[in-house]
Design an enzyme around this catalytic site. Structure first.
Site, PDB file in Angstrom:
ATOM      1  N   SER A 150       0.833  -1.204   0.000  1.00 18.42           N
ATOM      2  CA  SER A 150       0.000   0.000   0.000  1.00 18.42           C
ATOM      3  C   SER A 150       0.866   1.252   0.000  1.00 18.42           C
ATOM      4  O   SER A 150       1.868   1.324   0.693  1.00 18.42           O
ATOM      5  CB  SER A 150      -0.905  -0.018   1.234  1.00 18.42           C
ATOM      6  OG  SER A 150      -1.259   1.278   1.605  1.00 18.42           O
ATOM      7  N   THR A 151       0.481   2.209  -0.825  1.00 23.85           N
ATOM      8  CA  THR A 151       1.133   3.510  -0.738  1.00 23.85           C
ATOM      9  C   THR A 151       0.064   4.524  -0.436  1.00 23.85           C
ATOM     10  O   THR A 151      -0.824   4.757  -1.245  1.00 23.85           O
ATOM     11  CB  THR A 151       1.803   3.931  -2.064  1.00 23.85           C
ATOM     12  OG1 THR A 151       1.114   3.277  -3.118  1.00 23.85           O
ATOM     13  CG2 THR A 151       3.243   3.601  -2.104  1.00 23.85           C
ATOM     14  N   LYS A 158      -0.921   8.410   1.582  1.00 22.61           N
ATOM     15  CA  LYS A 158      -0.384   9.765   1.624  1.00 22.61           C
ATOM     16  C   LYS A 158       0.713   9.867   2.682  1.00 22.61           C
ATOM     17  O   LYS A 158       1.682  10.574   2.525  1.00 22.61           O
ATOM     18  CB  LYS A 158      -1.511  10.748   1.972  1.00 22.61           C
ATOM     19  CG  LYS A 158      -2.197  11.307   0.742  1.00 22.61           C
ATOM     20  CD  LYS A 158      -2.987  12.558   1.103  1.00 22.61           C
ATOM     21  CE  LYS A 158      -3.876  12.277   2.291  1.00 22.61           C
ATOM     22  NZ  LYS A 158      -4.887  13.241   2.600  1.00 22.61           N
ATOM     23  N   GLU A 159       0.506   9.165   3.763  1.00 25.82           N
ATOM     24  CA  GLU A 159       1.421   9.330   4.880  1.00 25.82           C
ATOM     25  C   GLU A 159       2.334   8.146   5.123  1.00 25.82           C
ATOM     26  O   GLU A 159       3.270   8.242   5.894  1.00 25.82           O
ATOM     27  CB  GLU A 159       0.605   9.608   6.161  1.00 25.82           C
ATOM     28  CG  GLU A 159      -0.112  10.917   6.090  1.00 25.82           C
ATOM     29  CD  GLU A 159      -1.376  10.948   6.930  1.00 25.82           C
ATOM     30  OE1 GLU A 159      -1.966  12.018   7.019  1.00 25.82           O
ATOM     31  OE2 GLU A 159      -1.761   9.926   7.491  1.00 25.82           O
ATOM     32  N   SER A 160       2.029   7.041   4.495  1.00 24.70           N
ATOM     33  CA  SER A 160       2.879   5.878   4.740  1.00 24.70           C
ATOM     34  C   SER A 160       2.913   4.928   3.552  1.00 24.70           C
ATOM     35  O   SER A 160       2.043   4.966   2.694  1.00 24.70           O
ATOM     36  CB  SER A 160       2.366   5.122   5.960  1.00 24.70           C
ATOM     37  OG  SER A 160       1.148   4.488   5.651  1.00 24.70           O
ATOM     38  N   VAL A 161       3.956   4.128   3.526  1.00 25.80           N
ATOM     39  CA  VAL A 161       4.065   3.051   2.557  1.00 25.80           C
ATOM     40  C   VAL A 161       4.154   1.767   3.361  1.00 25.80           C
ATOM     41  O   VAL A 161       4.865   1.708   4.351  1.00 25.80           O
ATOM     42  CB  VAL A 161       5.345   3.191   1.705  1.00 25.80           C
ATOM     43  CG1 VAL A 161       5.366   2.155   0.595  1.00 25.80           C
ATOM     44  CG2 VAL A 161       5.452   4.579   1.118  1.00 25.80           C
ATOM     45  N   VAL A 162       3.406   0.763   2.958  1.00 24.82           N
ATOM     46  CA  VAL A 162       3.422  -0.500   3.707  1.00 24.82           C
ATOM     47  C   VAL A 162       3.982  -1.605   2.824  1.00 24.82           C
ATOM     48  O   VAL A 162       3.581  -1.749   1.668  1.00 24.82           O
ATOM     49  CB  VAL A 162       2.009  -0.869   4.213  1.00 24.82           C
ATOM     50  CG1 VAL A 162       2.050  -2.166   5.000  1.00 24.82           C
ATOM     51  CG2 VAL A 162       1.423   0.253   5.054  1.00 24.82           C
ATOM     52  N   LYS A 181       5.491  -0.768   8.059  1.00 22.04           N
ATOM     53  CA  LYS A 181       4.885   0.527   7.761  1.00 22.04           C
ATOM     54  C   LYS A 181       5.969   1.598   7.830  1.00 22.04           C
ATOM     55  O   LYS A 181       6.559   1.814   8.879  1.00 22.04           O
ATOM     56  CB  LYS A 181       3.756   0.815   8.755  1.00 22.04           C
ATOM     57  CG  LYS A 181       2.957   2.064   8.420  1.00 22.04           C
ATOM     58  CD  LYS A 181       1.652   2.113   9.198  1.00 22.04           C
ATOM     59  CE  LYS A 181       0.889   3.406   8.952  1.00 22.04           C
ATOM     60  NZ  LYS A 181      -0.413   3.443   9.618  1.00 22.04           N
ATOM     61  N   ASP A 211      -9.707   7.458  13.411  1.00 26.04           N
ATOM     62  CA  ASP A 211      -9.797   7.302  11.960  1.00 26.04           C
ATOM     63  C   ASP A 211     -10.470   5.967  11.669  1.00 26.04           C
ATOM     64  O   ASP A 211     -10.077   5.224  10.781  1.00 26.04           O
ATOM     65  CB  ASP A 211      -8.404   7.356  11.324  1.00 26.04           C
ATOM     66  CG  ASP A 211      -8.470   7.508   9.803  1.00 26.04           C
ATOM     67  OD1 ASP A 211      -9.558   7.865   9.285  1.00 26.04           O
ATOM     68  OD2 ASP A 211      -7.466   7.257   9.134  1.00 26.04           O
TER      69      ASP A 211
HETATM   70  P1  ADP Z   1      -2.406   4.580   6.008  1.00 23.70           P
HETATM   71  O1  ADP Z   1      -2.105   5.654   6.996  1.00 23.70           O
HETATM   72  O2  ADP Z   1      -1.625   4.710   4.766  1.00 23.70           O
HETATM   73  O3  ADP Z   1      -3.891   4.402   5.779  1.00 23.70           O
HETATM   74  P2  ADP Z   1      -2.517   1.924   7.153  1.00 23.70           P
HETATM   75  O4  ADP Z   1      -1.925   1.520   8.461  1.00 23.70           O
HETATM   76  O5  ADP Z   1      -4.001   2.010   7.096  1.00 23.70           O
HETATM   77  O6  ADP Z   1      -1.817   3.258   6.701  1.00 23.70           O
HETATM   78  O7  ADP Z   1      -2.013   0.899   6.073  1.00 23.70           O
HETATM   79  C1  ADP Z   1      -2.372   1.013   4.722  1.00 23.70           C
HETATM   80  C2  ADP Z   1      -2.819  -0.314   4.158  1.00 23.70           C
HETATM   81  O8  ADP Z   1      -1.785  -1.278   4.287  1.00 23.70           O
HETATM   82  C3  ADP Z   1      -3.989  -0.899   4.891  1.00 23.70           C
HETATM   83  O9  ADP Z   1      -5.196  -0.451   4.373  1.00 23.70           O
HETATM   84  C4  ADP Z   1      -3.811  -2.381   4.695  1.00 23.70           C
HETATM   85  O10 ADP Z   1      -4.351  -2.780   3.472  1.00 23.70           O
HETATM   86  C5  ADP Z   1      -2.315  -2.527   4.642  1.00 23.70           C
HETATM   87  N1  ADP Z   1      -1.789  -2.916   5.952  1.00 23.70           N
HETATM   88  C6  ADP Z   1      -1.332  -2.109   6.926  1.00 23.70           C
HETATM   89  N2  ADP Z   1      -0.920  -2.807   7.998  1.00 23.70           N
HETATM   90  C7  ADP Z   1      -1.117  -4.109   7.693  1.00 23.70           C
HETATM   91  C8  ADP Z   1      -0.885  -5.345   8.384  1.00 23.70           C
HETATM   92  N3  ADP Z   1      -0.370  -5.373   9.609  1.00 23.70           N
HETATM   93  N4  ADP Z   1      -1.216  -6.479   7.756  1.00 23.70           N
HETATM   94  C9  ADP Z   1      -1.740  -6.460   6.517  1.00 23.70           C
HETATM   95  N5  ADP Z   1      -1.983  -5.352   5.821  1.00 23.70           N
HETATM   96  C10 ADP Z   1      -1.672  -4.180   6.386  1.00 23.70           C
HETATM   97 MN    MN Z   2      -5.433   3.474   6.704  1.00 25.25          MN
END
Ligand code: ADP
Ligand code: MN
Length: 515
Positions: free
Chosen positions: A260-261, A263-267, A288, A404
């Site tokens: 996931s990318t 606005k505030e983080s990349v996962v 994250k 949120d």
């Molecule tokens: P953001 O601030 O970008 O919304 P999130 O913590 O919601 O950050 O993470 C973005 C996305 O990454 C989530 O919607 C989810 O799909 C995926 N993600 C984040 N943490 C996890 C995790 N522990 N396991 C699986 N997917 C995750």
């Molecule tokens: Mn989120």
């Protein structure tokens, strides 16, 4: 180097002298190549070509499907600094391996053994950090309470009787100040002062220190600008190095790609590596990375600026540290939730602005968000009651408002709902805490009412059920007004008493920290 450019640029002067036809390289070809010597020699062109080649070899966008992102072998090596650091790490690792072999040879089967531990270069999660860097180790305690004042040392002197020298002694102090110049950034020229018996007065030292720090900051700023421009898509070189270190230390096996990318983080997704003495690494992890581009975080001010837990720290911090604070906050909030038994990712480690946690999902496939999954009406109802329960736990046991909460930050996995994304979560007594809670309630109510759960409370009922408050207003406007009045009352109370005491809880139980 190709000589075509030179040849083509030669004057076209009819049949040339005899030596030309005998030229072992033959006559110059007349194919006109519109490329001048300057072009060929151009560094610019060379760079462009190299870049093109590299881009073809290492496509910039990383996706899970395109194979591993960081495995320890394939890492972006475009930055000299990074390359050097990686080589150093590799070297240190080999050095340590050698050390271990020698240690083993010396000790043999002997009952008494010698340890070379202190000579080792790589320590499991060693950091190259300076003191301003927040690491897991520094933040194990929940820092969102007022700092205790540091006690002054009991002895401010050395010696005995009339030979007592206090730390205020001018000569001692002067020498110390000179020695302390060593702590300035390496780029800062301090001349030979350290080697000579130079005594700097406090005033001069402080002025120098000020200057050294502002120089350091200035150079960091210039540096950052350069880095950020290349870091928009994935992560900046410093973060890459951090990630690489995690793989290099064996904590992670492979970082497979980005899930996931935002606005505030990349996962990112990663496969866990070896357990250490005090930590078991989950088989699959989510990493994250909080973005170090600052713009996005500006509008988050309201979450922390008014948060009394941050007040002391906020004013002292630079933006880089504030971003680390988000990561830190997410870590602490997840830990609280974990302790309360709420399904959420488990924290593995925090390194600066990078938070590693357990992965919710399987085989690189993240669990779907509640908004993306179609549930049977039975599961939908089950999910609703589970969320109601979790919101209450969050509020009462963790002393948190998600802030949120919506179908975007709830994952459906293993037949239940998992809460994620809690970096912005606040204390219910945050100046806007109840407003955030109300917004959360609205999102949840609307989602489940639309989803056909007849039992779903409306947002006002849900708010009361979660908070234990009994706001009776029967329309949204009045309800919100009452919420704001409560928040105001609490703030006034804090102003007058300088201490947080919740007026929210109807049973008179202040939401104090349970740790
Ligand atoms: P953001 O601030 O970008 O919304 P999130 O913590 O919601 O950050 O993470 C973005 C996305 O990454 C989530 O919607 C989810 O799909 C995926 N993600 C984040 N943490 C996890 C995790 N522990 N396991 C699986 N997917 C995750
Ligand atoms: Mn989120």
């Amino acid at each position: 180097m190709d000589s075509v450019g030179v040849a083509a640029a030669a004057p076209d002067a009819g049949p040339g002298p005899a030596w030309q036809s005998k030229c072992p390289w033959g006559a110059p070809s007349t194919t006109s190549i519109s490329c001048s010597l300057a072009d060929v020699m151009s560094e610019q062109l060379a760079k462009e070509l190299q870049l093109e080649e590299e881009n073809a070899a290492f496509p910039e966008v990383v996706a899970a499907a395109e194979g591993p992102f960081i495995t320890g072998e394939n890492i972006d090596t475009s930055s000299d600094l990074m390359l050097a650091q990686m080589l150093q790490m590799e070297f240190d690792r080999e050095y340590d391996a050698q050390l271990r072999r020698e240690e083993k040879k010396i000790n043999g089967d002997s009952k008494v053994s010698i340890s070379f531990e202190n000579y080792r270069k790589v320590h499991p999660y060693d950091s190259d950090s300076s003191e301003d860097e927040v690491d897991w180790q520094d933040t194990r305690h929940d820092p969102y309470r007022a700092d205790k004042p540091t006690t002054t040392p009991r002895r401010g002197f050395i010696g005995k009787g009339k030979d007592i020298t206090t730390k205020h002694d001018e000569v001692v102090c002067g020498r110390k100040n000179t020695a302390r110049m060593e702590n300035f950034a390496p780029e800062f020229q301090v001349g030979d002062g350290i080697g000579m018996d130079l005594k700097l007065s406090n005033q001069v030292f402080n002025a120098l220190k000020q200057h050294a720090y502002s120089e350091e900051r200035r150079s960091a700023r210039l540096h950052e600008k350069k880095e950020h421009s290349t870091a928009e898509k994935a992560v900046d070189p410093k973060t890459r190095l951090l990630l690489y270190k995690m793989v290099n230390s064996g904590m992670l096996e492979t970082i497979t790609g980005c899930i996931s990318t935002g606005k505030e983080s990349v996962v990112f997704h990663a496969y866990g590596g070896n357990a250490t003495e005090d930590k078991v690494i989950p088989p699959e992890c989510a990493i994250k990375v909080f973005k170090t581009t600052l713009n996005e975080f500006k509008n988050r001010d309201k979450y922390i600026k008014d948060d009394y837990r941050f007040k002391d720290r906020f004013s002292k911090l630079n933006p880089r540290k504030i971003i680390r604070m988000w990561a830190e906050k997410e870590m602490h909030n997840l830990t609280r939730m974990q302790n309360a038994g709420i399904p959420c990712p488990q924290v593995v480690i925090l390194k600066k602005h990078v938070l590693v946690m357990s992965f919710i999902g399987q085989d690189q496939v993240p669990a779907p968000k509640l908004k993306d999954v179609t549930l049977s009406s039975e599961d939908m109802k089950k999910a609703y009651y589970q969320i109601l329960n979790m919101m209450q736990q969050l509020y009462r046991e963790c002393n948190l408002v998600h802030a949120d909460l919506s179908e975007y930050n709830m994952l459906w996995h293993d037949g239940k709902v998992w809460l994620i994304d809690v970096s912005q979560s606040v204390d219910p007594t945050h100046p806007h805490g109840l407003e955030f809670l109300f917004r959360d309630c609205r999102n949840v109510s609307q989602f489940f009412q639309k989803g056909g759960v007849a039992e779903a409370l409306n947002e006002r009922e849900l708010f009361n059920a979660v908070s234990g408050l009994n706001i009776t207003a029967d329309n949204e406007v009045d309800f919100q007004a009452e919420i704001e009045a409560l928040e105001k009352m609490n703030e006034d109370h804090v102003q007058n008493h300088g201490k947080k005491l919740s007026t929210f809880s109807s049973d008179g139980d202040p939401p104090i920290y349970d740790e």
